[in-house]
Write a protein that holds these residues in place. Sequence first.
Motif, short mmCIF file in Angstrom:
data_model
loop_
_atom_site.label_atom_id
_atom_site.label_comp_id
_atom_site.label_asym_id
_atom_site.label_seq_id
_atom_site.Cartn_x
_atom_site.Cartn_y
_atom_site.Cartn_z
N LEU A 147 4.65 -4.36 -5.50
CA LEU A 147 5.99 -3.89 -5.10
C LEU A 147 6.99 -5.03 -5.20
CD1 LEU A 147 7.10 -1.20 -4.05
CD2 LEU A 147 6.55 -1.95 -1.74
N LEU A 148 6.61 -6.16 -4.65
CA LEU A 148 7.44 -7.36 -4.74
C LEU A 148 6.62 -8.58 -4.32
CD1 LEU A 148 8.05 -7.85 -1.52
CD2 LEU A 148 9.90 -6.24 -1.90
N GLY A 181 12.41 -5.83 -4.73
CA GLY A 181 11.36 -5.32 -5.57
C GLY A 181 11.76 -4.03 -6.24
N ILE A 182 10.76 -3.29 -6.64
CA ILE A 182 11.03 -2.04 -7.34
C ILE A 182 11.38 -0.95 -6.33
CG2 ILE A 182 9.52 -2.61 -9.27
CD1 ILE A 182 7.37 -0.80 -7.99
N LYS A 183 12.03 0.09 -6.81
CA LYS A 183 12.32 1.31 -6.05
C LYS A 183 13.13 1.06 -4.79
CE LYS A 183 8.23 3.46 -7.96
NZ LYS A 183 7.11 4.40 -7.82
N GLY A 184 13.96 0.04 -4.80
CA GLY A 184 14.87 -0.20 -3.68
C GLY A 184 14.27 -0.92 -2.50
N PHE A 185 13.05 -1.40 -2.62
CA PHE A 185 12.41 -2.14 -1.54
C PHE A 185 12.85 -3.60 -1.56
CE2 PHE A 185 9.42 0.73 0.43
CZ PHE A 185 9.25 1.72 -0.52
N GLU A 186 12.85 -4.20 -0.39
CA GLU A 186 13.11 -5.62 -0.26
C GLU A 186 12.27 -6.17 0.88
OE1 GLU A 186 17.35 -5.79 0.50
OE2 GLU A 186 16.99 -5.85 2.67
N ALA A 187 12.08 -7.48 0.87
CA ALA A 187 11.32 -8.10 1.95
C ALA A 187 11.94 -9.45 2.25
CB ALA A 187 9.86 -8.27 1.57
N GLU A 188 11.85 -9.86 3.50
CA GLU A 188 12.42 -11.13 3.92
C GLU A 188 11.34 -12.03 4.46
OE1 GLU A 188 15.48 -10.94 6.89
OE2 GLU A 188 16.14 -12.99 6.47
N PHE A 189 11.26 -13.22 3.91
CA PHE A 189 10.31 -14.23 4.38
C PHE A 189 11.00 -15.06 5.45
CE2 PHE A 189 7.23 -17.32 4.79
CZ PHE A 189 7.56 -18.57 4.27
N ILE A 190 10.44 -15.05 6.65
CA ILE A 190 10.95 -15.89 7.74
C ILE A 190 9.84 -16.85 8.08
CG2 ILE A 190 11.92 -15.97 10.05
CD1 ILE A 190 12.92 -13.14 9.68
N LYS A 191 9.98 -18.08 7.60
CA LYS A 191 8.91 -19.06 7.72
C LYS A 191 8.58 -19.37 9.17
CE LYS A 191 7.40 -23.44 5.73
NZ LYS A 191 7.77 -24.59 4.87
N SER A 192 9.63 -19.47 9.99
CA SER A 192 9.42 -19.85 11.39
C SER A 192 8.66 -18.78 12.16
CB SER A 192 10.76 -20.10 12.07
OG SER A 192 11.56 -18.92 12.03
N THR A 231 1.17 -23.82 2.43
CA THR A 231 1.96 -23.12 1.41
C THR A 231 1.34 -21.76 1.11
OG1 THR A 231 2.55 -25.23 0.43
CG2 THR A 231 2.88 -23.27 -0.93
N VAL A 232 2.19 -20.76 1.04
CA VAL A 232 1.70 -19.41 0.76
C VAL A 232 2.57 -18.72 -0.28
CG1 VAL A 232 0.63 -19.03 3.02
CG2 VAL A 232 3.04 -18.43 2.67
N ASN A 233 1.97 -17.82 -1.00
CA ASN A 233 2.69 -16.84 -1.81
C ASN A 233 2.50 -15.50 -1.11
OD1 ASN A 233 3.25 -18.84 -3.72
ND2 ASN A 233 1.43 -18.36 -4.91
N LEU A 234 3.52 -14.69 -1.08
CA LEU A 234 3.49 -13.45 -0.30
C LEU A 234 3.75 -12.24 -1.18
CD1 LEU A 234 5.64 -15.03 2.49
CD2 LEU A 234 3.28 -14.31 2.82
N PHE A 235 3.07 -11.15 -0.87
CA PHE A 235 3.14 -9.96 -1.71
C PHE A 235 3.15 -8.70 -0.85
CE2 PHE A 235 1.81 -12.29 -5.53
CZ PHE A 235 1.11 -13.36 -4.99
N TRP A 236 3.77 -7.68 -1.39
CA TRP A 236 3.58 -6.32 -0.90
C TRP A 236 3.09 -5.47 -2.07
CZ3 TRP A 236 3.49 -4.00 3.74
CH2 TRP A 236 4.02 -4.69 4.84
N TYR A 237 2.02 -4.71 -1.79
CA TYR A 237 1.48 -3.78 -2.77
C TYR A 237 1.60 -2.37 -2.21
CZ TYR A 237 -0.68 -7.57 -5.43
OH TYR A 237 -0.89 -8.69 -6.19
N VAL A 238 1.68 -1.42 -3.11
CA VAL A 238 1.78 -0.03 -2.71
C VAL A 238 0.72 0.79 -3.44
CG1 VAL A 238 3.55 0.47 -4.45
CG2 VAL A 238 3.31 1.98 -2.49
N GLN A 239 0.15 1.74 -2.73
CA GLN A 239 -0.84 2.64 -3.32
C GLN A 239 -0.39 4.07 -3.07
OE1 GLN A 239 -4.87 2.36 -1.72
NE2 GLN A 239 -5.71 2.72 -3.75
#
Lengths: 114, 113
Positions: free
Chosen positions: A47-48, A59-70, A30-38
């Motif tokens: 970010l999200l 996330g903020i500022k129009g960003f998005e991310a997709e988790f693909i477990k496989s 099991t994982v939790n996933l993050f994107w950070y921005v500097q």
Amino acid sequence: AQSVSQHNHHVILSEAASLELGCNYSYGGTVNLFWYVQYPGQHLQLLLKYFSGDPLVKGIKGFEAEFIKSKFSFNLRKPSVQWSDTAEYFCAVATVTGTYKYIFGTGTRLKVLA
Amino acid sequence: DGGITQSPKYLFRKEGQNVTLSCEQNLNHDAMYWYRQDPGQGLRLIYYSQIVNDFQKGDIAEGYSVSREKKESFPLTVTSAQKNPTAFYLCASSIGALGAGYTFGSGTRLTVV
């Protein structure tokens, strides 16, 4: 050992171009996933994040991310970048293995040309 | 405003001297962390603490020491045993163990001459 890979180290785009930054991790649990921005001269900021549920997170500022477990992936996307998106982006994974630990990728430097 | 304060922002030390970097948070977060950021290597975990009076080594703890006597404070000492101490050091905190996301400080850039 657990690891996080960000394959693009430097990305240069023109304004209005679409962005996709890759992030892959190696961990079967099991994982939790993050994107950070500097942003230049600023703190790292979240970010999200993805914990569970809908694998497409916004996330903020129009960003998005997709988790693909496989594919063990959590790619960051933005349909149309702006000059102000110039920054370094870090993918991070929190593994839940009793004592938790975050693992960061090596970062991707994005430069957006006006 | 709640946040994390790291001081000083820039620090210069002579080789062979120990130096302590300060990290204070007023977010009432349980967990605190120290990372080292080097170009092309991302963030590497030095030490972390989930509760007061307890801390664990991260991936690159050699040459570093920490203490967690108060919930608000997590100072990092860079000892003379650290072979390559010049780096950017980031302190972070989070609410709990399952990772609600970190709040980062603004960092301390340590240069050893």
